[in-house]
Design a protein around this motif. Structure first.
Motif, PDB file in Angstrom:
ATOM      1  N   LEU A 144       0.794  -1.101   0.004  1.00  0.00           N
ATOM      2  CA  LEU A 144      -0.037   0.077  -0.029  1.00  0.00           C
ATOM      3  C   LEU A 144       0.655   1.318  -0.050  1.00  0.00           C
ATOM      4  O   LEU A 144       1.920   1.308   0.517  1.00  0.00           O
ATOM      5  CB  LEU A 144      -1.023  -0.084   1.296  1.00  0.00           C
ATOM      6  N   GLU A 160      -0.182   5.871   4.036  1.00  0.00           N
ATOM      7  CA  GLU A 160      -1.243   6.738   4.384  1.00  0.00           C
ATOM      8  C   GLU A 160      -1.066   7.628   5.799  1.00  0.00           C
ATOM      9  O   GLU A 160      -0.061   7.205   6.526  1.00  0.00           O
ATOM     10  CB  GLU A 160      -2.437   5.652   4.547  1.00  0.00           C
ATOM     11  N   GLN A 190      -8.831   7.076   2.664  1.00  0.00           N
ATOM     12  CA  GLN A 190      -7.620   7.035   2.678  1.00  0.00           C
ATOM     13  C   GLN A 190      -6.913   8.554   2.601  1.00  0.00           C
ATOM     14  O   GLN A 190      -7.319   9.469   1.700  1.00  0.00           O
ATOM     15  CB  GLN A 190      -7.107   6.068   1.628  1.00  0.00           C
ATOM     16  N   THR A 203      -3.625  10.200   1.635  1.00  0.00           N
ATOM     17  CA  THR A 203      -2.588   9.869   0.981  1.00  0.00           C
ATOM     18  C   THR A 203      -2.029  11.148   0.321  1.00  0.00           C
ATOM     19  O   THR A 203      -2.510  12.124   0.302  1.00  0.00           O
ATOM     20  CB  THR A 203      -3.029   8.828  -0.432  1.00  0.00           C
ATOM     21  N   HIS A 234      -5.815  -2.918  -7.300  1.00  0.00           N
ATOM     22  CA  HIS A 234      -4.993  -2.576  -5.957  1.00  0.00           C
ATOM     23  C   HIS A 234      -5.942  -1.859  -5.074  1.00  0.00           C
ATOM     24  O   HIS A 234      -6.826  -1.282  -5.507  1.00  0.00           O
ATOM     25  CB  HIS A 234      -4.036  -1.552  -6.467  1.00  0.00           C
ATOM     26  N   GLN A 281      -6.053   0.172  -2.982  1.00  0.00           N
ATOM     27  CA  GLN A 281      -6.339   1.844  -2.719  1.00  0.00           C
ATOM     28  C   GLN A 281      -6.723   2.339  -4.069  1.00  0.00           C
ATOM     29  O   GLN A 281      -6.765   3.716  -4.190  1.00  0.00           O
ATOM     30  CB  GLN A 281      -5.002   2.382  -2.230  1.00  0.00           C
ATOM     31  N   ALA A 323       5.702   2.860  -1.531  1.00  0.00           N
ATOM     32  CA  ALA A 323       4.886   1.789  -1.064  1.00  0.00           C
ATOM     33  C   ALA A 323       5.628   0.628  -0.816  1.00  0.00           C
ATOM     34  O   ALA A 323       5.531  -0.169   0.409  1.00  0.00           O
ATOM     35  CB  ALA A 323       3.806   1.678  -2.135  1.00  0.00           C
TER      36      ALA A 323
END
Lengths: 255, 283
Positions: A60, A63, A124, A126, A185, A187, B224
């Protein structure tokens, strides 16, 4: 005494020092303006994609906490689509808006905004990274793209997901595309909420793509249609996105 | 010749003039290949990097940073003048930074001038292609050379300063000698002096790893894959700032390095980096 070689050395070094200037002045002998050279150098995009997939897998994107969000999330690109149909919808607060999911799917579908908002959502916080270098942190709420694709059912030959948008640059509608790894994915969402409020028009209302782990130009705004395709050849100039075709940005924007 | 580093058993006598100055095998092949690879890749990285910087000529600290946020460094133009602002201090840089005249004689409002960038006219897509292609060669070279230096003991034998060398008195003495342009001669020139060792170690062990790792930290996909990168550098925008600072220090190193080559005798120095053989300066 060593004066003579030293003086000669100054000349040598002067030439050495001037070399980069000369290189730049004529653009490394025209190489930087050559499409062939540019395409060859651009091939490292595939290497970056493979290596980053290998290293990252399904990892991921980071976050953040609410306290870490940008006080003001700047806008860029189109902040109000010129399309009259879009503007009419915007005036009605997007009542009557529907998102098409079609192409290589078992069941082509239309989703109203209410239907999308009734689905299980993901929120989320981000970081958004523009290819130019700036970053802003925001909070996004939306439906996972994999859920919409799951309802429509991708055909076995589907390879990419294309996003068609309501905004345009000089008459050419914006479009972007991602591969199925990015599409599935967790996210990757179609966001309808931003920073605890409905997604504002300058940020892409009613729906914008969030494909975390890639740069800002992949985050298509004003999405009206999602199309599943086997190849990007028939899309625009064939490079997979508006800016990819218009000015040669990399299709894979992980770095 | 056994490959054990200069100054150990690499001394060869000049066949033509047996009484001539000693020639030592100073730079092994790995060093020479890496050096000249860097001459090409580093300039391409620096110059394409300046084009990328030109896309957003502002630097920030922290995780985020955009136009509404405070930039600690900014290059721009206002009132027909170019400027560089660092913190609260602003310098007029018209003609060089922020506002300058291009090769066709036109005035351009952009951070770094055309002669310092690849390509010379602003094109972010092309600059990114150059930067991200040569980054692979640049980074692979650093990694291979660092490993080679470790396993060949080049690092411990030739580059790391000894305890005696890093004594303050010794360093001050060397600085004073350098300031008078008195460089080691004869036997003393067999090995790097402490200032050389500190510079080369600083570049190989600090600046080059920093510039590569901060580059990776700016990649959202790498964030990531390797989230610890953000922890190390304190956020993507901090990494971008450190990337720029490290690159600036590399430019500074190149300038001093070239100046030293010139002062120490450029023919001998450059030849040694081509053939590996270095003539010890006469006492």
């Amino acid at each position: 005494m060593v004066f003579s070689p030293t003086r000669r050395g100054f000349l040598t070094a002067g030439l050495l020092g001037a070399a980069p200037l000369v290189l730049s002045g004529c653009d490394v002998f025209g190489l930087a303006q050559s499409q062939t050279v540019n395409d060859a150098l651009g091939s490292s995009e595939d290497l970056a994609r493979h290596v980053q997939r290998l290293l990252g897998g399904e990892a991921l994107a980071p976050e953040f906490e609410e306290a870490e969000m940008s006080p003001l999330f700047r806008t860029n690109g189109n902040i109000m689509p010129a399309d009259p149909a879009y503007q009419a919808l915007a005036q009605r607060n997007f009542a009557g808006f529907s998102l098409a999911v079609d192409g290589l799917v078992e069941r082509p579908m239309q989703f109203t905004l209410a239907e999308i908002m009734a689905m299980p959502s993901r929120t989320q916080i981000t970081r958004h990274d523009c290819v130019e270098g700036w970053s802003a942190i925001g909070k996004w709420t939306g439906v996972p793209l994999s859920r919409l694709l799951g309802q429509a059912g991708l055909k076995p030959n589907a390879r990419y997901v294309v996003f068609h948008c309501a905004d345009d640059f000089s008459g050419s509608k914006y479009y972007e595309s991602i591969d199925l790894d990015a599409a599935h994915h967790p996210q990757t969402i179609l966001a309808y909420g931003m920073n605890n409020a409905p997604l504002p028009i300058p940020h892409g209302a009613p729906l914008r793509l969030r494909v975390e782990r890639q740069l800002g130009y992949k985050q298509a705004k004003f999405v009206t249609r999602i199309e599943s395709v086997a190849s990007l050849d028939g899309l625009g100039g064939g490079r997979g996105g508006y800016w990819e075709d218009a000015i040669g940005y990399d299709w894979y924007a992980g770095i | 010749m056994t490959d054990t580093g200069f100054g150990v058993d690499g001394t060869v006598q000049d066949d033509v003039k047996p009484a001539g100055p000693a020639v030592v095998y100073r730079h092994r092949l790995a060093t020479r290949v890496w050096h000249w690879t860097n001459v090409v890749t580093l300039f391409i990285m620096l110059m394409s990097g300046l084009t990328i910087f030109n896309a957003h000529p502002r630097l920030y600290w922290g995780q985020y940073g955009a136009n509404h946020d405070h930039a600690w460094l900014q290059i721009g133009s206002a009132d027909n003048r170019g400027y560089l602002r660092v913190g609260e201090a602003t310098v007029d840089t018209t003609g060089v930074l922020g506002r300058w005249t291009n090769a066709s004689g036109n005035t351009v409002n952009r951070a770094f001038p055309y002669w310092a960038t690849i390509p010379s006219s602003y094109n972010l897509a092309v600059a990114r292609h150059w930067h991200l292609f040569f980054a692979w060669i640049f980074a692979a070279g650093i990694l291979l050379y660092a490993l080679w230096s470790l396993f060949s003991r080049h690092l411990t034998r030739d580059l790391l300063p000894t305890r005696k060398e890093i004594a303050p008195a010794h360093i001050i003495h060397d600085v004073a000698q350098h300031a008078r342009l008195r460089f080691p001669k004869g036997e003393a020139a067999r090995r790097y002096n402490v200032l050389q060792k500190l510079s080369y170690c600083g570049v190989l062990l600090v600046l080059l790893p920093a510039v590569v790792l901060t580059g990776l930290t700016m990649s959202p996909a790498m964030n990531a894959a390797w989230p610890f990168l953000l922890e190390i550098f304190g956020g993507r925008q901090s990494a971008r700032s450190i990337h720029f600072i490290a690159a600036t220090l590399l430019v500074l190193f190149i300038l001093v390095h070239v100046a030293m080559v010139v002062l120490a005798g450029p023919i001998n120095e450059i030849r040694s980096m081509i053939t590996g053989r270095y003539r010890l300066p006469k006492e």
